[in-house]
Design a protein around this motif. Structure first.
Motif, PDB file in Angstrom:
ATOM      1  N   MET A 215       1.027  -0.991   0.015  1.00 23.41           N
ATOM      2  CA  MET A 215      -0.049  -0.015   0.419  1.00 23.41           C
ATOM      3  C   MET A 215       1.048   1.213   0.623  1.00 23.41           C
ATOM      4  N   GLN A 216       1.973   1.095   0.297  1.00 20.71           N
ATOM      5  CA  GLN A 216       3.094   2.528   0.466  1.00 20.71           C
ATOM      6  C   GLN A 216       3.881   2.608  -0.502  1.00 20.71           C
ATOM      7  N   GLY A 217       3.848   1.016  -1.223  1.00 18.94           N
ATOM      8  CA  GLY A 217       4.101   1.299  -2.815  1.00 18.94           C
ATOM      9  C   GLY A 217       5.729   0.569  -2.904  1.00 18.94           C
ATOM     10  N   ARG A 218       5.584  -0.044  -1.764  1.00 19.37           N
ATOM     11  CA  ARG A 218       7.442  -0.442  -1.041  1.00 19.37           C
ATOM     12  C   ARG A 218       7.451  -2.069  -1.884  1.00 19.37           C
ATOM     13  N   LEU A 219       7.027  -1.972  -2.906  1.00 15.81           N
ATOM     14  CA  LEU A 219       6.948  -3.801  -2.937  1.00 15.81           C
ATOM     15  C   LEU A 219       8.285  -4.539  -3.189  1.00 15.81           C
ATOM     16  N   GLY A 220       9.814  -4.321  -3.059  1.00 16.75           N
ATOM     17  CA  GLY A 220      10.583  -4.903  -3.262  1.00 16.75           C
ATOM     18  C   GLY A 220      10.858  -4.839  -1.644  1.00 16.75           C
ATOM     19  N   GLU A 221      10.758  -4.477  -0.396  1.00 18.25           N
ATOM     20  CA  GLU A 221      10.496  -4.730   0.576  1.00 18.25           C
ATOM     21  C   GLU A 221       8.829  -5.514   0.994  1.00 18.25           C
ATOM     22  N   ALA A 222       7.897  -5.596   0.740  1.00 16.89           N
ATOM     23  CA  ALA A 222       7.147  -6.588   0.578  1.00 16.89           C
ATOM     24  C   ALA A 222       6.799  -8.409   0.135  1.00 16.89           C
ATOM     25  N   ARG A 223       7.705  -8.328  -1.103  1.00 16.41           N
ATOM     26  CA  ARG A 223       8.208  -9.780  -1.982  1.00 16.41           C
ATOM     27  C   ARG A 223       8.861  -9.645  -0.319  1.00 16.41           C
ATOM     28  N   ARG A 224      10.349  -9.573   0.041  1.00 16.09           N
ATOM     29  CA  ARG A 224      11.626  -9.675   0.684  1.00 16.09           C
ATOM     30  C   ARG A 224      10.700 -10.869   2.304  1.00 16.09           C
ATOM     31  N   VAL A 225       9.353  -9.973   2.640  1.00 19.94           N
ATOM     32  CA  VAL A 225       8.655 -10.796   3.880  1.00 19.94           C
ATOM     33  C   VAL A 225       7.689 -11.602   3.282  1.00 19.94           C
ATOM     34  N   LEU A 226       7.238 -11.608   1.848  1.00 17.07           N
ATOM     35  CA  LEU A 226       6.467 -12.240   1.832  1.00 17.07           C
ATOM     36  C   LEU A 226       7.653 -14.078   1.484  1.00 17.07           C
ATOM     37  N   ASN A 227       8.596 -13.664   0.400  1.00 16.43           N
ATOM     38  CA  ASN A 227       9.231 -15.099   0.717  1.00 16.43           C
ATOM     39  C   ASN A 227       9.975 -15.599   1.923  1.00 16.43           C
ATOM     40  N   LYS A 228      10.077 -14.937   3.070  1.00 18.93           N
ATOM     41  CA  LYS A 228      10.578 -14.867   4.424  1.00 18.93           C
ATOM     42  C   LYS A 228       9.174 -15.623   4.988  1.00 18.93           C
ATOM     43  N   THR A 229       7.778 -15.363   4.710  1.00 16.37           N
ATOM     44  CA  THR A 229       7.157 -16.069   5.712  1.00 16.37           C
ATOM     45  C   THR A 229       6.072 -16.847   4.916  1.00 16.37           C
ATOM     46  N   SER A 230       6.497 -17.298   3.159  1.00 13.58           N
ATOM     47  CA  SER A 230       5.553 -18.216   2.311  1.00 13.58           C
ATOM     48  C   SER A 230       6.546 -19.741   2.538  1.00 13.58           C
ATOM     49  N   GLU A 231       5.740 -20.355   1.620  1.00 12.34           N
ATOM     50  CA  GLU A 231       6.433 -21.834   2.065  1.00 12.34           C
ATOM     51  C   GLU A 231       6.943 -22.368   1.117  1.00 12.34           C
ATOM     52  N   SER A 232       6.976 -21.309  -0.011  1.00  8.81           N
ATOM     53  CA  SER A 232       7.401 -21.269  -1.420  1.00  8.81           C
ATOM     54  C   SER A 232       7.269 -20.094  -1.881  1.00  8.81           C
ATOM     55  N   LYS A 233       8.721 -20.494  -3.161  1.00  4.36           N
ATOM     56  CA  LYS A 233       8.843 -19.395  -3.602  1.00  4.36           C
ATOM     57  C   LYS A 233       7.214 -18.871  -4.479  1.00  4.36           C
ATOM     58  N   GLU A 235       4.263 -19.180  -3.965  1.00  3.46           N
ATOM     59  CA  GLU A 235       3.112 -18.946  -3.075  1.00  3.46           C
ATOM     60  C   GLU A 235       3.425 -17.234  -3.091  1.00  3.46           C
ATOM     61  N   ALA A 236       5.359 -17.130  -2.593  1.00  8.43           N
ATOM     62  CA  ALA A 236       4.905 -16.042  -2.281  1.00  8.43           C
ATOM     63  C   ALA A 236       5.018 -14.718  -3.375  1.00  8.43           C
ATOM     64  N   GLU A 237       4.661 -15.059  -5.011  1.00 11.16           N
ATOM     65  CA  GLU A 237       4.506 -14.139  -5.624  1.00 11.16           C
ATOM     66  C   GLU A 237       3.228 -14.385  -5.699  1.00 11.16           C
ATOM     67  N   PHE A 238       2.965 -15.379  -5.977  1.00 12.39           N
ATOM     68  CA  PHE A 238       0.699 -15.433  -6.279  1.00 12.39           C
ATOM     69  C   PHE A 238       0.346 -13.998  -5.107  1.00 12.39           C
ATOM     70  N   ARG A 239       1.252 -14.643  -3.725  1.00 12.98           N
ATOM     71  CA  ARG A 239       0.684 -13.727  -2.380  1.00 12.98           C
ATOM     72  C   ARG A 239       0.786 -12.331  -3.431  1.00 12.98           C
ATOM     73  N   LEU A 240       2.104 -11.827  -3.870  1.00 12.21           N
ATOM     74  CA  LEU A 240       2.219 -10.592  -3.758  1.00 12.21           C
ATOM     75  C   LEU A 240       1.307 -10.217  -5.110  1.00 12.21           C
ATOM     76  N   ALA A 241       1.060 -11.225  -6.155  1.00  9.45           N
ATOM     77  CA  ALA A 241      -0.085 -10.547  -7.086  1.00  9.45           C
ATOM     78  C   ALA A 241      -1.183 -10.153  -6.647  1.00  9.45           C
ATOM     79  N   ASP A 242      -1.958 -11.157  -5.343  1.00  2.80           N
ATOM     80  CA  ASP A 242      -2.772 -11.489  -5.304  1.00  2.80           C
ATOM     81  C   ASP A 242      -3.229  -9.947  -4.415  1.00  2.80           C
ATOM     82  N   ILE A 243      -2.253  -9.268  -3.773  1.00  2.00           N
ATOM     83  CA  ILE A 243      -1.844  -7.934  -2.805  1.00  2.00           C
ATOM     84  C   ILE A 243      -1.785  -6.508  -3.887  1.00  2.00           C
ATOM     85  N   LYS A 244      -0.702  -6.960  -4.935  1.00  2.00           N
ATOM     86  CA  LYS A 244      -1.190  -5.711  -5.856  1.00  2.00           C
ATOM     87  C   LYS A 244      -2.550  -5.237  -6.657  1.00  2.00           C
TER      88      LYS A 244
END
Length: 531
Positions: A215-233, A235-244
């Motif tokens: 929501m703040q436009g900080r996509l890089g940081e969001a991707r790194r957090v999702l990579n740490k908290t998702s079960e696979s890369k 899943e992290a990308e799909f979660r990021l796509a849904d949030i965007k």
């Protein structure tokens, strides 16, 4: 199947099964630290049930002042929960947790050092605001960090810590009860500042919510957090796509930081949430308000806050025995909330919620019956005393295995991203107002309609709650947070019931088709084996 899951399956079919990483541990650590803020409310609820006995003797206050002292804390927390939505959108979820801990720390110290009733009320005002912030932000942060597969488990953590705090409060009552009256209650309330200090340091190691970062436009940081908290890369990308998509950011935009349209930090969202909601948002809002209202109006805080009085009405007059029975209430409540955390993502929210409320109804009717019999009897009835104790324990167990944790899980995951913080704040506000009203009126209520009548009334409210949950709340297990708006727009309880019945009939039909084959094979084998 959900659209997100279909996309993931298609991708996995093309690329192979993604390697699972042990990122649930990191997500669990984040959820644990964030949820620790809820221990502040739990401790206050537990400790006040016993401390108020000594406060009344030491400060010479009336029953009406006792009701106000106990119940007004929850109304004060309304201020914090209302402000928390805008604050968390402005400074972030993580900083809001730290802010809540600091406020409660100041309030706990003020209560512990209070020389009189007026100063004690000021301390409860400050601490109440901190608890209001905590109640809103803990489930929201956890829901936004947790992967879909274990979101129910992790989002139930705030309720786990509330129950842990209640148990600690009860134990504190029992431990300090032997000290002089001018000292014991002050120590009980003052040591509540310790958890907030530990929490403040623990939050420093947590990442920010990926949804807030987007929501703040900080996509890089969001991707790194999702990579740490998702079960696979993947899943992290799909979660990021849904949030965007939910945030209105183009899918092809993958820059580290992007310029987003200036959002109002809460302004304008209230109009969409309260004044001009779409049909699905209106349904979500009613569901959130309803589940929070019924969680408290079924009488849980009356039992937890006034359990020593309830046990006294049941025939237990010794002070230490009353406090000991209260510790048992906290222990049972904490044990069953731990059971609930493992069932949420296996059984589902809806079945657990309905069975939980059904157990509460039976317990409330049993408790009301036992108390009524004791109140109208001239002699001591051991069986009625045992019944009352068992029904109190059954009631808190039923509450903790369903309605207690599911309220926070459900209300934190059903709102769309753009409305989540404010929507959760509305739910918490309803929760705190209802809790405050019940806590401030319980003594007056049972004096007016008898204590048995009060619990018959709570049983009636719980019955209405069961029908509301059955007809209005869809299952959210396994759904992505971004799909809930569509889910509520399409849900009809009759359709859900028909679909469940059709699935059951289909399974029975398949079993029926398989059975003759199995019998035939056995008969053939038997015939062949005969001489």
């Amino acid at each position: 199947m959900a659209e997100t899951e279909q996309k993931m399956e298609k991708n996995i079919a093309l690329t192979g099964t993604p390697a699972k990483r042990q990122n649930k541990r990191f997500a669990m650590a984040c959820a644990t630290i964030a949820s620790m803020v809820s221990i502040l409310l739990g401790y206050d609820i537990g400790v006040m049930s016993g401390a108020v006995i000594f406060i009344k003797d030491n400060l010479h206050i009336t029953d009406t002042q006792v009701e106000i002292l106990v119940g007004v804390f929850h109304l004060y927390s309304l201020i914090g929960s209302t402000a928390a939505g805008r604050t968390s959108d402005w400074i972030g979820r993580r900083c809001t947790i730290i802010f809540a801990a600091v406020i409660f720390f100041v309030g706990a110290l003020m209560m512990g050092l209070a020389p009189n009733y007026a100063f004690l009320m000021v301390g409860r005002f400050v601490a109440g605001i901190g608890v209001g912030y905590a109640l809103m932000i803990a489930p929201v942060y956890t829901a936004e960090v947790a992967p879909t597969s274990c979101r129910g488990f992790l989002t139930s953590f705030p309720e786990v810590f509330i129950n842990g705090g209640i148990l600690l409060g009860y134990v504190s009552n029992y431990a300090f009860a032997g000290l002089p009256n001018h000292l014991n209650w002050r120590l009980m309330l003052g040591i509540g500042a310790i958890p907030s200090v530990l929490l403040g340091f623990g939050v420093m190691g947590m990442p920010e919510s990926p949804r807030w970062l987007v929501m703040q436009g900080r996509l890089g940081e969001a991707r790194r957090v999702l990579n740490k908290t998702s079960e696979s890369k993947e899943e992290a990308e799909f979660r990021l796509a849904d949030i965007k998509e939910a945030a209105g950011i183009p899918a092809e935009c993958n820059d580290e930081v992007i310029q987003v349209a200036k959002r109002s930090h809460g302004e304008g969202v209230w109009k969409e949430l309260l004044l001009r909601p779409s049909p699905s948002v209106r349904r979500i809002l009613i569901a959130a308000i309803g589940i929070h209202f019924f969680q408290q109006s079924s009488g849980i805080d009356s039992v937890v806050l006034y359990s020593p009085r309830i046990f006294e009405k049941a025939g237990i007059t010794n002070r230490n025995k009353k406090l000991g029975a209260t510790v048992a209430v906290g222990f049972v409540k904490t044990c069953f909330i731990l059971v609930a955390t493992f069932l949420l993502d296996r059984v589902g929210r809806r079945p657990l919620l309905l069975s939980s409320v059904a157990g509460m109804i039976v317990s409330l009717v049993g408790l009301a019956t036992g108390l009524t019999v004791i109140e109208n009897s001239d002699k001591k009835l051991p069986w009625a005393i045992v019944l009352c104790i068992m029904m109190v324990l059954t009631f808190v167990a039923s509450f903790s295995i369903g309605l207690g944790p599911i309220t926070w899980v459900y209300s934190s995951e059903i709102f769309p991203l753009r409305l989540r913080a404010q929507g959760a704040a509305v739910g918490v506000a309803v929760n705190r107002v209802t809790s405050g009203v019940l806590a401030m009126t319980f003594i007056s209520l049972y004096k007016a309609i008898t204590i048995g009548g009060a619990f018959f009334l709570y049983g009636g409210v719980a019955t209405v709650a069961w029908f509301f949950f059955f007809t209005f709340l869809p299952e959210t297990q396994g759904r992505a947070l971004e799909e809930t708006e569509e889910l509520f727009g399409n849900f009809r309880w009759r359709s859900a019931l028909t679909k469940k019945k059709m699935n059951k009939n289909q399974n029975q039909s398949q079993l029926g088709q398989e059975q003759p084959t199995g019998i035939s094979q056995v008969q053939l084998g038997t015939t062949k084996g005969q001489p």
